[in-house]
Design a protein around this motif. Sequence first.
Motif, PDB file in Angstrom:
ATOM      1  N   THR A  36     -10.029  -4.187   7.687  1.00  0.00           N
ATOM      2  CA  THR A  36     -11.417  -3.759   7.891  1.00  0.00           C
ATOM      3  C   THR A  36     -12.089  -3.356   6.586  1.00  0.00           C
ATOM      4  O   THR A  36     -13.274  -3.169   6.558  1.00  0.00           O
ATOM      5  N   ARG A  37     -11.286  -3.176   5.544  1.00  0.00           N
ATOM      6  CA  ARG A  37     -11.775  -2.741   4.223  1.00  0.00           C
ATOM      7  C   ARG A  37     -12.200  -1.273   4.208  1.00  0.00           C
ATOM      8  O   ARG A  37     -13.015  -0.881   3.395  1.00  0.00           O
ATOM      9  N   ILE A  38     -11.678  -0.486   5.125  1.00  0.00           N
ATOM     10  CA  ILE A  38     -11.862   0.960   4.993  1.00  0.00           C
ATOM     11  C   ILE A  38     -10.983   1.424   3.838  1.00  0.00           C
ATOM     12  O   ILE A  38     -11.317   2.317   3.085  1.00  0.00           O
ATOM     13  N   MET A  39      -9.833   0.771   3.701  1.00  0.00           N
ATOM     14  CA  MET A  39      -8.940   1.034   2.567  1.00  0.00           C
ATOM     15  C   MET A  39      -8.680  -0.274   1.837  1.00  0.00           C
ATOM     16  O   MET A  39      -8.903  -1.350   2.357  1.00  0.00           O
ATOM     17  N   TYR A  40      -8.155  -0.134   0.649  1.00  0.00           N
ATOM     18  CA  TYR A  40      -7.871  -1.310  -0.156  1.00  0.00           C
ATOM     19  C   TYR A  40      -6.395  -1.326  -0.535  1.00  0.00           C
ATOM     20  O   TYR A  40      -5.804  -0.275  -0.770  1.00  0.00           O
ATOM     21  N   PRO A  41      -5.793  -2.503  -0.599  1.00  0.00           N
ATOM     22  CA  PRO A  41      -4.367  -2.557  -0.954  1.00  0.00           C
ATOM     23  C   PRO A  41      -4.145  -2.223  -2.431  1.00  0.00           C
ATOM     24  O   PRO A  41      -5.051  -2.395  -3.244  1.00  0.00           O
ATOM     25  N   LYS A  88       0.843  -1.192   0.000  1.00  0.00           N
ATOM     26  CA  LYS A  88       0.000   0.000   0.000  1.00  0.00           C
ATOM     27  C   LYS A  88       0.875   1.238   0.000  1.00  0.00           C
ATOM     28  O   LYS A  88       1.826   1.346   0.772  1.00  0.00           O
ATOM     29  N   GLU A 125     -12.255   2.952  15.656  1.00  0.00           N
ATOM     30  CA  GLU A 125     -12.662   4.277  16.102  1.00  0.00           C
ATOM     31  C   GLU A 125     -13.955   4.079  16.879  1.00  0.00           C
ATOM     32  O   GLU A 125     -15.033   4.093  16.317  1.00  0.00           O
ATOM     33  N   PHE A 182       0.643   5.549   0.064  1.00  0.00           N
ATOM     34  CA  PHE A 182      -0.231   6.700   0.257  1.00  0.00           C
ATOM     35  C   PHE A 182       0.213   7.811  -0.656  1.00  0.00           C
ATOM     36  O   PHE A 182       1.406   8.017  -0.850  1.00  0.00           O
ATOM     37  N   ARG A 183      -0.755   8.536  -1.174  1.00  0.00           N
ATOM     38  CA  ARG A 183      -0.409   9.702  -1.983  1.00  0.00           C
ATOM     39  C   ARG A 183      -0.235  10.881  -1.053  1.00  0.00           C
ATOM     40  O   ARG A 183      -1.136  11.221  -0.301  1.00  0.00           O
TER      41      ARG A 183
END
Lengths: 256, 456
Positions: free
Chosen positions: B75-80, B14, B96, B16-17
Motif C-alpha cells: 500500500t506504500r504506507i511503509m517502504y522496504p 524490512k 483500516e 523494524f526499529r
Amino acid sequence: MIKEIYAYREMIFSMVQKDLRGRYKGSFLGFLWTFINPLLQLLVYNLVFSIILRSGVDKYYLFLFVALIPWIFFSSAITGGSVSVIAQKDLVKKIYFPNEVIPISYVTSCFVNMLLGFVVVIGVVIYSGVHISPLALLCLPVVMIVEYFLALGIAMITSAVTVYFRDLEHILTIIAMAWMYITPVVYDIEICPTEYRWIMHINPMTSVIIAFRDILYYGRVPEMMTLLEAVVLGVVFLLIGCLVFRKLKRRFAEEL
Amino acid sequence: MDKDVVISVENISKKFRVYIDKGSQLKERMLFKERNRYEDRPVLKDISFSVRKGEAIGLVGHNGCGKSTTLKLLTRIMYPDSGKITMKGRVVALIELGAGFHPDMSGRENIYFNAAIFGLSRKEIDDKVEDIIAFSELEEFIDNPVRTYSSGMYTRLAFSVAISIDADILLIDEILAVGDAGFQAKCFNRLKQIKAQGTTIVIVSHSLGQIEEICDRSYWIHEGLIKSEGKPVDVHEQYLDYIADYRQEVAAKEVQRQESKRIAAEKKAEEAEAEAALNSEENDQKESTASSEQAQDNSGEEIEPTAEELVSARKGDGTVIVKKVLMYNSNNVAQTIFKTDDKIRVDIDIEVKSDKEQAIGVAIGFLRLDGVLCYSTNTLIDGYTVDRSKGKKMISFEVDKLSFLPGGYATDVAIVNEDGSICDYLSNALSFEMICKHHDSGVFRLNHSWRSSSEE
C-alpha cells in the motif's frame, strides 16, 4: 509527484474546508475572528510604535498592516504546519495517500485566511487614500503566490522534521518571533545599520515583505531585483521542502 | 517485466526499529545517548512474487510472520529497506476501514471525505455516492452524524466506500469481518464480481476457506520468507500441518508447566503438613489435648485435598478407582491436541481396592464441549474382560482413526460393576482439542467418496 497530488486535489479541498470550518467552531464570534484577530494585533503594534516608540513613519498603521497580514500567514504556516503531520497520524499510519497533502492543505488554509484578511487590508488602504497604480496591483497575486511557495517549502521541512524531533514545535515559536524582528515588518529596512543588512537579505521573507509594502503602501511596482529575489527564493525553498519531505516521509508510519 | 504483471515484488526486506527506551525530546536525546539505541528486528527477509492482471492471491501465515507488513509495503504506507516493488494502476487498500471518518460529520459527508482520501475527484464521487449508500443499506441514517452509528454500521459504510472505487489493485486485510452474516455474503459476492471484472486482488486472512474460494494462488509466509506457494488448497494443507504441530508443541509445554506447578504445590502441601505435624507435637508437649486437636484440624484444612479425597468426592462405591487418564498420539507422546483421523491411545490407570465376585467394566465416553455425547462404549459391551484382582493396572483404549471434527472435547471415564452399579466415575477426566485442515462439518468425519453417473 505533482500528478499524484493533483489526483488528490479533492482531498486537499476537503481538508482545507474542514480546517477553515473547524477553526473557530464553538466560539461566539465564529468566523468574524478571521477579521478581528489581525485588527486587534494591528491596534497593539500601532499603539506601541506610533505612541510609545515613535517610528516617525507617515501613516504607520498602513505601513504596518500591509506587512503584518502576510507575516501572520507565514508565521502560522510554519509553526502550525510543523505539527500538521503529527495531528493527522491516524491517517498517515493507516491509509496511503501522498503525505504532502497534509502540509499543502494546512498552508493553503492559512493562505485562504490571509486572503480573507486582505479584504480588511484593502478596506484600510482605501480609507487611507493611498493611490495604487494598476500595474502594481497586478504584481500583488505574484507576490502572494511566491510567499505561498516559500511558506509551503518551509512548512514541509518543519512538518516532516517534527515527526522525528518533537521539540521543533516549541523551538519554532521562538524562531518565528525572532524571525519577525529580522524581517522589516514593524520597521523600515532603511533604519537597519548597513553592516547588518546582509542578515536581512539572506532572509527570504525580507523581499516578500518589501514587495507587499511597495505595492500597498507606496502604491508602486516593486523593484525588479526585489521581485526576482523573492521568486527565486520561493522556488528554491519549495524544491528543498519537497525533497526533504520526500526523504523523510518514508518512515512516517513507523515513527508516528 | 511481463506486461501482464501488475504487481512485482523483488527481494524485499524490512526491519523494524525497536527502541529500547525511546526519547524523542532534545533533552532526552542529548542526556541519554544510550536511550537512542534500538534493535533491528527483521520482519521480512527476502520476499519475491509477482501477480498478473486479474489474479487473486492470498497471503497466509501465523501472527507476526510478516504478511500484514507485506501488505503495508504494497500500500506504500511503509517502504522496504531493500528490494523493489512495482505496481501498475490505482491501488485501493481495505486495511483500516473508516480510518478517516470524522464522527461529527454525517455519513454522506464522510463518504465524500473518505473517497477523497482514496484519490477520487468530486465529480467521480458525485457519480458514485448513490451506489455507495445503496450498497451500505444505510439510506435512513446517511444524513446523521456517524458518531450515532453502531460499529457494524460504521464498518459497513467504510467498506461500501472502499469497495465502490474502481481499483486496478485491491489489497485486503481480514476483510469479511464486516457486519452481519448477510452483509458479509454480499461483500464476498461483490468481491468475486470485482475479480471477474479484471481487478487484481491480494488478500491477507486467517479465514483460509475464503482465500480458497476466491484466490488462484496462496503464499505461505513464515518468519519473513515465503515458505510455500501454489494452489491455495495445497499450500493451506502444509500450513495447517505446521500449525497443528506448533499447537501441539504449545500444548505439550502447557502440560509440562501445569505438571511442574502441581509438583510444586504438592511439595508445598507436604511441607505444610510436616510443619503442622511438628507444631502439633510441640503443642502436645505444652498444652492440653483439646487445643492440639484444634491445631491439627486447622492444619488439615490448609492442605490441598489429596487424590484419595478427590476420589471420595466422586460418584461410586470406590472399590475400584481411576488413578490417571492420559491420551497419546501415534508417537507415544502424551498430548491434548490431535488432528482429525489421527491414531490415538488412551491409557487409564486404575486401582482395584477390594476383591468382589463381580466382573468390572471400564467405560469411556467422549463429549463435545456443548455437551453432546459423541461416542461411548465399555469393555463389557465389547466383551473384553478386565482382570479384577486387587492391585494397580492399566487399561488402554486404542483408536486407529479418531475422526472427530475440530472443536473441544471432554473424556469421561468410569468403572462399573457387571450389575451396572458404579465403582468410580470420573467426569471430564481429560479434555482435548481436535484440529483439521478440511472444512467439513458435524461431529464425525464419515469415510466417504462421491460418484456420479448420468442416466441414458
